[in-house]
Write a protein that holds these residues in place. Structure first.
Motif, PDB file in Angstrom:
ATOM      1  N   MET A 231       5.174  10.663 -14.016  1.00  6.83           N
ATOM      2  CA  MET A 231       4.699   9.618 -14.924  1.00  6.83           C
ATOM      3  C   MET A 231       5.159   8.244 -14.434  1.00  6.83           C
ATOM      4  O   MET A 231       5.952   7.558 -15.061  1.00  6.83           O
ATOM      5  N   THR A 232       4.628   7.857 -13.284  1.00  4.43           N
ATOM      6  CA  THR A 232       5.122   6.691 -12.547  1.00  4.43           C
ATOM      7  C   THR A 232       4.325   5.431 -12.848  1.00  4.43           C
ATOM      8  O   THR A 232       3.111   5.458 -12.990  1.00  4.43           O
ATOM      9  N   GLU A 233       5.056   4.319 -12.950  1.00  7.42           N
ATOM     10  CA  GLU A 233       4.464   2.988 -13.044  1.00  7.42           C
ATOM     11  C   GLU A 233       5.002   2.156 -11.898  1.00  7.42           C
ATOM     12  O   GLU A 233       6.128   2.354 -11.446  1.00  7.42           O
ATOM     13  N   CYS A 234       4.215   1.188 -11.453  1.00  9.16           N
ATOM     14  CA  CYS A 234       4.653   0.325 -10.360  1.00  9.16           C
ATOM     15  C   CYS A 234       4.335  -1.125 -10.703  1.00  9.16           C
ATOM     16  O   CYS A 234       3.231  -1.434 -11.154  1.00  9.16           O
ATOM     17  N   GLU A 235       5.318  -2.009 -10.500  1.00 10.63           N
ATOM     18  CA  GLU A 235       5.119  -3.438 -10.723  1.00 10.63           C
ATOM     19  C   GLU A 235       5.454  -4.196  -9.443  1.00 10.63           C
ATOM     20  O   GLU A 235       6.474  -3.916  -8.802  1.00 10.63           O
ATOM     21  N   GLN A 236       4.608  -5.148  -9.080  1.00  6.50           N
ATOM     22  CA  GLN A 236       4.901  -6.007  -7.941  1.00  6.50           C
ATOM     23  C   GLN A 236       5.439  -7.322  -8.465  1.00  6.50           C
ATOM     24  O   GLN A 236       4.812  -7.992  -9.281  1.00  6.50           O
ATOM     25  N   GLN A 237       6.637  -7.685  -8.015  1.00  4.75           N
ATOM     26  CA  GLN A 237       7.294  -8.884  -8.527  1.00  4.75           C
ATOM     27  C   GLN A 237       7.426  -9.962  -7.454  1.00  4.75           C
ATOM     28  O   GLN A 237       8.134 -10.933  -7.617  1.00  4.75           O
TER      29      GLN A 237
ATOM     30  N   ASP B   8      20.203  11.608  -4.893  1.00  3.78           N
ATOM     31  CA  ASP B   8      20.476  10.899  -3.634  1.00  3.78           C
ATOM     32  C   ASP B   8      19.389  11.184  -2.609  1.00  3.78           C
ATOM     33  O   ASP B   8      18.959  10.285  -1.876  1.00  3.78           O
ATOM     34  N   CYS B   9      18.947  12.433  -2.563  1.00  7.37           N
ATOM     35  CA  CYS B   9      17.905  12.813  -1.610  1.00  7.37           C
ATOM     36  C   CYS B   9      16.583  12.125  -1.930  1.00  7.37           C
ATOM     37  O   CYS B   9      15.841  11.732  -1.018  1.00  7.37           O
ATOM     38  N   GLU B  10      16.267  11.986  -3.218  1.00 11.09           N
ATOM     39  CA  GLU B  10      15.029  11.304  -3.588  1.00 11.09           C
ATOM     40  C   GLU B  10      15.077   9.845  -3.147  1.00 11.09           C
ATOM     41  O   GLU B  10      14.088   9.305  -2.626  1.00 11.09           O
ATOM     42  N   LEU B  11      16.221   9.195  -3.322  1.00 14.66           N
ATOM     43  CA  LEU B  11      16.376   7.808  -2.901  1.00 14.66           C
ATOM     44  C   LEU B  11      16.176   7.673  -1.389  1.00 14.66           C
ATOM     45  O   LEU B  11      15.454   6.783  -0.916  1.00 14.66           O
ATOM     46  N   LYS B  12      16.787   8.565  -0.623  1.00 14.35           N
ATOM     47  CA  LYS B  12      16.646   8.528   0.835  1.00 14.35           C
ATOM     48  C   LYS B  12      15.213   8.835   1.263  1.00 14.35           C
ATOM     49  O   LYS B  12      14.716   8.277   2.246  1.00 14.35           O
ATOM     50  N   LEU B  13      14.548   9.726   0.523  1.00 13.34           N
ATOM     51  CA  LEU B  13      13.148  10.028   0.815  1.00 13.34           C
ATOM     52  C   LEU B  13      12.295   8.785   0.654  1.00 13.34           C
ATOM     53  O   LEU B  13      11.447   8.476   1.502  1.00 13.34           O
ATOM     54  N   PHE B  14      12.501   8.046  -0.431  1.00 15.32           N
ATOM     55  CA  PHE B  14      11.734   6.823  -0.671  1.00 15.32           C
ATOM     56  C   PHE B  14      11.979   5.810   0.447  1.00 15.32           C
ATOM     57  O   PHE B  14      11.040   5.175   0.936  1.00 15.32           O
ATOM     58  N   GLU B  15      13.245   5.650   0.837  1.00 15.28           N
ATOM     59  CA  GLU B  15      13.571   4.701   1.904  1.00 15.28           C
ATOM     60  C   GLU B  15      12.867   5.082   3.207  1.00 15.28           C
ATOM     61  O   GLU B  15      12.347   4.219   3.914  1.00 15.28           O
TER      62      GLU B  15
ATOM     63  N   GLU C  89       0.827  -1.206   0.000  1.00 16.11           N
ATOM     64  CA  GLU C  89       0.000   0.000   0.000  1.00 16.11           C
ATOM     65  C   GLU C  89       0.861   1.256   0.000  1.00 16.11           C
ATOM     66  O   GLU C  89       0.539   2.249  -0.649  1.00 16.11           O
ATOM     67  N   LYS C  90       1.979   1.206   0.716  1.00  9.01           N
ATOM     68  CA  LYS C  90       2.893   2.350   0.730  1.00  9.01           C
ATOM     69  C   LYS C  90       3.477   2.607  -0.655  1.00  9.01           C
ATOM     70  O   LYS C  90       3.569   3.755  -1.096  1.00  9.01           O
ATOM     71  N   VAL C  91       3.860   1.543  -1.320  1.00 10.62           N
ATOM     72  CA  VAL C  91       4.447   1.696  -2.661  1.00 10.62           C
ATOM     73  C   VAL C  91       3.422   2.278  -3.620  1.00 10.62           C
ATOM     74  O   VAL C  91       3.718   3.173  -4.410  1.00 10.62           O
ATOM     75  N   ARG C  92       2.186   1.786  -3.544  1.00 11.11           N
ATOM     76  CA  ARG C  92       1.135   2.315  -4.413  1.00 11.11           C
ATOM     77  C   ARG C  92       0.870   3.783  -4.110  1.00 11.11           C
ATOM     78  O   ARG C  92       0.676   4.594  -5.025  1.00 11.11           O
ATOM     79  N   ARG C  93       0.865   4.136  -2.822  1.00 10.99           N
ATOM     80  CA  ARG C  93       0.632   5.546  -2.464  1.00 10.99           C
ATOM     81  C   ARG C  93       1.785   6.415  -2.935  1.00 10.99           C
ATOM     82  O   ARG C  93       1.563   7.533  -3.413  1.00 10.99           O
ATOM     83  N   LEU C  94       3.012   5.922  -2.822  1.00 14.32           N
ATOM     84  CA  LEU C  94       4.168   6.681  -3.310  1.00 14.32           C
ATOM     85  C   LEU C  94       4.064   6.905  -4.817  1.00 14.32           C
ATOM     86  O   LEU C  94       4.353   8.008  -5.308  1.00 14.32           O
ATOM     87  N   ALA C  95       3.636   5.879  -5.550  1.00 15.70           N
ATOM     88  CA  ALA C  95       3.464   6.023  -7.001  1.00 15.70           C
ATOM     89  C   ALA C  95       2.422   7.098  -7.303  1.00 15.70           C
ATOM     90  O   ALA C  95       2.592   7.898  -8.236  1.00 15.70           O
ATOM     91  N   GLU C  96       1.339   7.133  -6.533  1.00 14.70           N
ATOM     92  CA  GLU C  96       0.306   8.162  -6.722  1.00 14.70           C
ATOM     93  C   GLU C  96       0.874   9.557  -6.462  1.00 14.70           C
ATOM     94  O   GLU C  96       0.611  10.497  -7.214  1.00 14.70           O
TER      95      GLU C  96
END
Length: 208
Positions: free
Chosen positions: A143-149, A175-182, A128-135
Motif C-alpha cells: 500500500m505504497t504512496e510516493c511524493e516528490q519533494q 535492514d535488508c529492505e533498506l539496502k534493497l532500495f538503495e 522513474e526508478k522511484v515510481r517503479r519501486l512504488a509499483e
C-alpha cells in the motif's frame, strides 16, 4: 449446514463455498432457504466484485450446469496465519544454528529480490526508478504512496507491511529492505519511520 444467524447472506455463501467447494444455484438455494431469484442476485453481485467465478460442469443427463467457486481474492478474506509457522521455523533455526544464520537467510532473500527487479530499473532516471519501486511494492501488498519533494528528493510511504510480524521479531528484515532500495535506486535512502518499531507506516526519504 448450520450457519451463525448474524452472518450476511453474502458471507454465508462464501463460507458454504469454502467448506463445500463450487456450488450450483440450486444447491445454494436449498441450503439458504431463500428464493432462487435472490440467490442469483447475490451471485451476480459477488461475481461482479471478483469474489466468485463460474464454470460450466457437464452432467450425466441434461445440459451442463453452472457452478460457482471462490476466487483468489475471496480466499484471501479467510484467516491465514502463515507468519506463525514462519516465526516458529525461524525460531527453531535460530536456536539450532544461531542468529547469524537467520540473518543470512534475509540477506539471501534481499539478493534474490535485487536480481528479480534490477532489470526493471535499467535505463531509468531516479524519478522513474522511484515510481517503479512504488509499483513493485504495491504489487506485493505494501500500500505504497510516493511524493516528490524536489528534483532529487522523494518520500516513499508504505502503509502496510506483509511481513510486519516477522520484522517485529527480526529487525534484520527491515535492514535488508533498506539496502534493497538503495541498490535498486542507486541512491541514498533513509528510513524515518517504521511499522515494526511502532510507527504508523514505513517512511523512506530518498535522495540522489
Amino acid at each position: 449446514m448450520n450457519q451463525p444467524k448474524d452472518l450476511s447472506t453474502r458471507n454465508r455463501i462464501l463460507q458454504m463455498m469454502k467448506t463445500s467447494g463450487p456450488l450450483s444455484t440450486k444447491e445454494i438455494t436449498g441450503q439458504l432457504g431463500i428464493t432462487e431469484m435472490a440467490v442469483r442476485r447475490h451471485l451476480g453481485t459477488m461475481e461482479r466484485d471478483g469474489l466468485i467465478e463460474s464454470k460450466m460442469v457437464r452432467q450425466t443427463l441434461g445440459r451442463p450446469t453452472a457452478v460457482y467457486g471462490l476466487t483468489e481474492l475471496a480466499e484471501g478474506m479467510f484467516p491465514k496465519k502463515y507468519h506463525t509457522l514462519t516465526l516458529d521455523l525461524l525460531g527453531e533455526l535460530e536456536q539450532e544454528c544461531g542468529e547469524d544464520t537467520v540473518n543470512r537467510l534475509f540477506d539471501r532473500r534481499k539478493e534474490k529480490l535485487n536480481r528479480q527487479y534490477e532489470a526493471d530499473m535499467q535505463g531509468l532516471d531516479l524519478p522513474e526508478k522511484v515510481r517503479r519501486l512504488a509499483e513493485i511494492q504495491n504489487e506485493n501488498g505494501y500500500m505504497t504512496e510516493c511524493e516528490q519533494q524536489g528534483d532529487d528528493h522523494f518520500v516513499l510511504m508504505e502503509h502496510n507491511c506483509p511481513i510486519s510480524q516477522i520484522a517485529n521479531q527480526y529487525n534484520h528484515a527491515c535492514d535488508c529492505e533498506l539496502k534493497l532500495f538503495e541498490s535498486l535506486l542507486d541512491a541514498k535512502v533513509e528510513r524515518t519511520e517504521c511499522l515494526a518499531q511502532e510507527g504508523r507506516k514505513c517512511v523512506y526519504v530518498i535522495k540522489r
